[in-house]
Scaffold this active site. Structure first.
Site, mmCIF file in Angstrom:
data_model
loop_
_atom_site.group_PDB
_atom_site.id
_atom_site.type_symbol
_atom_site.label_atom_id
_atom_site.label_comp_id
_atom_site.label_asym_id
_atom_site.label_seq_id
_atom_site.Cartn_x
_atom_site.Cartn_y
_atom_site.Cartn_z
ATOM 1 N N SER A 7 -7.279 -6.769 9.942
ATOM 2 C CA SER A 7 -8.686 -7.164 9.969
ATOM 3 C C SER A 7 -9.007 -8.044 8.757
ATOM 4 C CB SER A 7 -9.573 -5.924 9.942
ATOM 5 O OG SER A 7 -9.319 -5.186 8.757
ATOM 6 N N HIS A 21 0.819 -1.216 0.000
ATOM 7 C CA HIS A 21 0.000 0.000 0.000
ATOM 8 C C HIS A 21 0.852 1.267 0.000
ATOM 9 C CE1 HIS A 21 -3.720 -2.310 1.722
ATOM 10 N NE2 HIS A 21 -3.512 -2.534 0.448
HETATM 11 P P1 NAD Z 1 -7.256 -2.551 10.207
HETATM 12 O O1 NAD Z 1 -7.273 -1.275 11.014
HETATM 13 O O2 NAD Z 1 -8.372 -2.822 9.299
HETATM 14 O O3 NAD Z 1 -7.117 -3.754 11.212
HETATM 15 C C1 NAD Z 1 -6.197 -3.688 12.266
HETATM 16 C C2 NAD Z 1 -6.197 -5.006 12.992
HETATM 17 O O4 NAD Z 1 -5.193 -4.910 13.988
HETATM 18 C C3 NAD Z 1 -7.530 -5.340 13.671
HETATM 19 O O5 NAD Z 1 -7.914 -6.659 13.333
HETATM 20 C C4 NAD Z 1 -7.175 -5.235 15.164
HETATM 21 O O6 NAD Z 1 -7.886 -6.182 15.951
HETATM 22 C C5 NAD Z 1 -5.703 -5.527 15.152
HETATM 23 N N1 NAD Z 1 -4.931 -4.999 16.262
HETATM 24 C C6 NAD Z 1 -5.172 -3.907 17.038
HETATM 25 N N2 NAD Z 1 -4.202 -3.773 17.955
HETATM 26 C C7 NAD Z 1 -3.336 -4.801 17.777
HETATM 27 C C8 NAD Z 1 -2.127 -5.213 18.417
HETATM 28 N N3 NAD Z 1 -1.602 -4.523 19.444
HETATM 29 N N4 NAD Z 1 -1.501 -6.318 17.954
HETATM 30 C C9 NAD Z 1 -2.003 -7.036 16.910
HETATM 31 N N5 NAD Z 1 -3.146 -6.693 16.271
HETATM 32 C C10 NAD Z 1 -3.795 -5.585 16.693
HETATM 33 O O7 NAD Z 1 -5.861 -2.545 9.468
HETATM 34 P P2 NAD Z 1 -5.430 -3.281 8.142
HETATM 35 O O8 NAD Z 1 -6.011 -4.638 8.092
HETATM 36 O O9 NAD Z 1 -3.939 -3.121 8.099
HETATM 37 O O10 NAD Z 1 -6.079 -2.411 6.975
HETATM 38 C C11 NAD Z 1 -6.149 -1.025 7.102
HETATM 39 C C12 NAD Z 1 -5.566 -0.203 5.982
HETATM 40 O O11 NAD Z 1 -5.163 1.073 6.529
HETATM 41 C C13 NAD Z 1 -4.330 -0.782 5.399
HETATM 42 O O12 NAD Z 1 -4.481 -0.640 4.047
HETATM 43 C C14 NAD Z 1 -3.176 0.093 5.854
HETATM 44 O O13 NAD Z 1 -2.380 0.432 4.731
HETATM 45 C C15 NAD Z 1 -3.782 1.358 6.357
HETATM 46 N N6 NAD Z 1 -3.209 1.795 7.650
HETATM 47 C C16 NAD Z 1 -1.856 1.750 7.849
HETATM 48 C C17 NAD Z 1 -1.310 2.111 9.078
HETATM 49 C C18 NAD Z 1 0.187 2.068 9.251
HETATM 50 O O14 NAD Z 1 0.926 2.251 8.294
HETATM 51 N N7 NAD Z 1 0.690 1.766 10.462
HETATM 52 C C19 NAD Z 1 -2.150 2.502 10.122
HETATM 53 C C20 NAD Z 1 -3.536 2.547 9.884
HETATM 54 C C21 NAD Z 1 -4.054 2.180 8.648
#
Ligand code: NAD
Ligand code: ZN
Length: 240
Positions: A183, A103
């Site tokens: 997720s 992404h």
């Molecule tokens: P999502 O927000 O849809 O899902 C996050 C998942 O992480 C959830 O299932 C949740 O239960 C879990 N989670 C929460 N805390 C946790 C922990 N401490 N340890 C392990 N798991 C934990 O995120 P996604 O599936 O990555 O999809 C979201 C989209 O948003 C992606 O495309 C991503 O590129 C983008 N995004 C990126 C970032 C980043 O770069 N760090 C942050 C937010 C969103």
């Protein structure tokens, strides 16, 4: 021995980067359609750039957590393919050398006419992309073609380069598939669960796992830092 680690926003949650669906996050005060879609960009470039500038500053300050370091440690010992949906660079900061950022990544900019999957007509494409040490500002133009620069992140509705050729090369060689902090609701990234469904050993680490998708996985229901370092230590012993 080949291991694929597929990560999502949950991997970085304990480093202080909120997940996509979590409260009080990066998205607070913004609508996704305004700041993370091509239409949002067409309507208000300045708003989109302000949003990513905040993300850039925040992510630059964050540090990898024990789960990122555990993945780096694993990559030192085995053939690890690290695929992430995250645009932060915490895996790199922890020492992982080759991360597939499907992404995009916050520390790169690209021309607004750069497409990771090229469009039908090559004249619609400008391939400019470069690393940055400050966020893209309104008025920053592409040095190659003069169109506007934008963050190198994939927005909703845009094509994702899943590196399908590379994926097919490794599909039948993978011994262990670890999925952490996603997720698994954002497609096509989530198709990886199906793509690697026949891998003999599969783990899924997440405090809120969607069990419907997890046929054949050993599910470790909890935070990344609770389970990933321990899992990786046991894999190192088992596979050494
Ligand atoms: P999502 O927000 O849809 O899902 C996050 C998942 O992480 C959830 O299932 C949740 O239960 C879990 N989670 C929460 N805390 C946790 C922990 N401490 N340890 C392990 N798991 C934990 O995120 P996604 O599936 O990555 O999809 C979201 C989209 O948003 C992606 O495309 C991503 O590129 C983008 N995004 C990126 C970032 C980043 O770069 N760090 C942050 C937010 C969103
Ligand atoms: Zn250009």
């Amino acid at each position: 021995m080949m291991i694929v680690v597929f990560s999502g926003a949950g991997l970085s949650a304990e480093s202080g980067i909120p997940t996509f669906r979590g409260d009080g996050g990066l998205w607070e005060g913004y609508k996704i359609e305004d700041v993370a879609t091509p239409l949002g960009w067409m309507q208000n470039q300045k708003l989109v750039l302000d949003f990513y500038a905040q993300g850039f500053e925040k992510m630059q300050k964050c540090q990898p957590n024990a789960a990122h370091f555990a993945i780096a440690e694993l990559a030192n010992h085995f053939d690890v393919v690290c695929i992430t949906q995250n645009i932060d660079t915490l895996l790199e900061k922890a020492g992982v050398k080759d991360v597939w950022h499907i992404h995009g990544r916050i520390d790169y900019q690209k021309c607004e006419w750069h497409f990771d999957i090229p469009p039908m007509y090559s004249e619609w494409q400008c391939n400019y992309k470069s690393p940055i040490n400050k966020p893209v500002e309104w008025g920053d133009l592409c040095p190659k073609c003069g169109k506007h620069l934008r963050p190198d992140v994939v927005w909703f509705g845009e094509a994702v380069d899943m590196r399908v050729d590379d994926l097919y090369k490794i599909q039948n060689q993978v011994d262990v598939f670890i999925v952490v902090g996603t997720s698994a609701q954002v497609y096509p990234a989530a198709n990886l669960l199906k793509f690697f469904q026949d891998v003999p050993t599969k783990y899924f680490i997440d405090p809120d796992p969607n069990y419907e998708l997890l046929d054949g996985f050993t599910v470790l229901e909890g935070k990344a830092t609770k389970y990933l370092p321990a899992l990786i230590e046991s894999l190192k012993e088992e596979l050494a």
